[in-house]
Scaffold this motif. Structure first.
Motif, mmCIF file in Angstrom:
data_model
loop_
_atom_site.group_PDB
_atom_site.id
_atom_site.type_symbol
_atom_site.label_atom_id
_atom_site.label_comp_id
_atom_site.label_asym_id
_atom_site.label_seq_id
_atom_site.Cartn_x
_atom_site.Cartn_y
_atom_site.Cartn_z
ATOM 1 N N ASP A 98 -45.353 6.961 4.469
ATOM 2 C CA ASP A 98 -45.281 8.145 4.826
ATOM 3 C C ASP A 98 -46.476 9.297 5.712
ATOM 4 O O ASP A 98 -47.712 9.189 4.843
ATOM 5 C CB ASP A 98 -46.147 8.173 2.863
ATOM 6 C CG ASP A 98 -45.639 9.833 3.021
ATOM 7 O OD1 ASP A 98 -45.560 11.168 3.652
ATOM 8 O OD2 ASP A 98 -45.581 10.450 1.386
ATOM 9 N N ALA A 99 -46.442 8.948 7.192
ATOM 10 C CA ALA A 99 -47.171 9.449 8.022
ATOM 11 C C ALA A 99 -46.848 9.249 9.400
ATOM 12 O O ALA A 99 -45.629 9.332 9.057
ATOM 13 C CB ALA A 99 -47.799 7.596 8.084
ATOM 14 N N PRO A 100 -47.061 10.147 9.935
ATOM 15 C CA PRO A 100 -46.327 10.990 11.039
ATOM 16 C C PRO A 100 -45.817 9.497 12.352
ATOM 17 O O PRO A 100 -46.922 8.928 12.905
ATOM 18 C CB PRO A 100 -47.340 11.365 11.728
ATOM 19 C CG PRO A 100 -48.813 11.358 10.859
ATOM 20 C CD PRO A 100 -48.513 10.504 10.121
ATOM 21 N N LEU A 101 -44.849 9.098 11.836
ATOM 22 C CA LEU A 101 -44.856 7.576 12.937
ATOM 23 C C LEU A 101 -44.787 7.644 13.954
ATOM 24 O O LEU A 101 -44.801 8.472 14.538
ATOM 25 C CB LEU A 101 -43.205 6.735 12.346
ATOM 26 C CG LEU A 101 -43.757 6.096 10.565
ATOM 27 C CD1 LEU A 101 -41.807 5.378 10.427
ATOM 28 C CD2 LEU A 101 -44.401 4.908 10.373
ATOM 29 N N SER A 102 -45.250 6.986 14.674
ATOM 30 C CA SER A 102 -44.702 6.516 16.166
ATOM 31 C C SER A 102 -43.359 6.049 16.441
ATOM 32 O O SER A 102 -43.092 5.030 16.960
ATOM 33 C CB SER A 102 -45.878 6.138 16.762
ATOM 34 O OG SER A 102 -45.962 6.338 18.183
ATOM 35 N N ILE A 103 -42.659 7.191 16.734
ATOM 36 C CA ILE A 103 -40.984 7.077 17.164
ATOM 37 C C ILE A 103 -41.008 7.211 18.072
ATOM 38 O O ILE A 103 -41.166 8.415 19.009
ATOM 39 C CB ILE A 103 -40.348 7.638 15.817
ATOM 40 C CG1 ILE A 103 -40.376 7.464 14.443
ATOM 41 C CG2 ILE A 103 -38.835 8.144 16.767
ATOM 42 C CD1 ILE A 103 -39.372 8.564 13.543
#
Length: 140
Positions: A98-103
């Motif tokens: 629940d975080a800004p993933l590195s996509i």
């Protein structure tokens, strides 16, 4: 493609998290889509994903929903302990994802999560169902 990039981001985030491994007794057990018969407990199953394109706006945007399952079991400690362990592991999974993933090629604009924990009917196991939602846009 967002599909492969999202899967890779989730897997990478979970695999490098030392506190998650610690919550699982020192050994990280992650399975994509299902755990095989005889798989050791506790373990996390990931890979159920729904990707919904969002119409309008600038560029490509998606709502992504993913569900992870945390299974715990301890034949000696009983259901209260296994439920507590499921909550501990599930809580860590939520902190990681629940975080800004590195996509790759995309930016997470918004995210949120929910969890549901229950004892299994077998009286020995517990299940945590973690659902995470992302709003993702293609990077400029």
């Amino acid at each position: 493609m967002i599909d492969a990039a999202f899967d890779a981001a989730v897997q990478a985030a979970l695999q490098i998290d030392a506190p998650l491994a610690e919550a699982m007794g020192g050994e990280l057990r992650l399975f994509e889509l299902s755990a095989g018969n005889g798989s050791r407990f506790p373990h996390v199953i990931y890979g159920d994903v729904q990707i919904v394109p969002v119409a309008g706006g600038c560029g490509s945007a998606y709502e992504i929903y993913t569900t992870l399952r945390v299974w715990t079991r301890d034949d000696e400690m009983g259901p209260a302990s296994t439920l507590a362990q499921a909550k501990s592991i599930g809580g860590r999974v939520r902190e990681v994802l629940d975080a800004p993933l590195s996509i790759d090629g995309h930016e997470v604009i918004d995210h949120g999560s929910s969890a549901n924990y229950s004892s299994d009917a077998d009286g020995l196991s517990a299940l945590g169902v973690i659902e995470i939602r992302y709003w993702v846009e293609a990077s400029a």
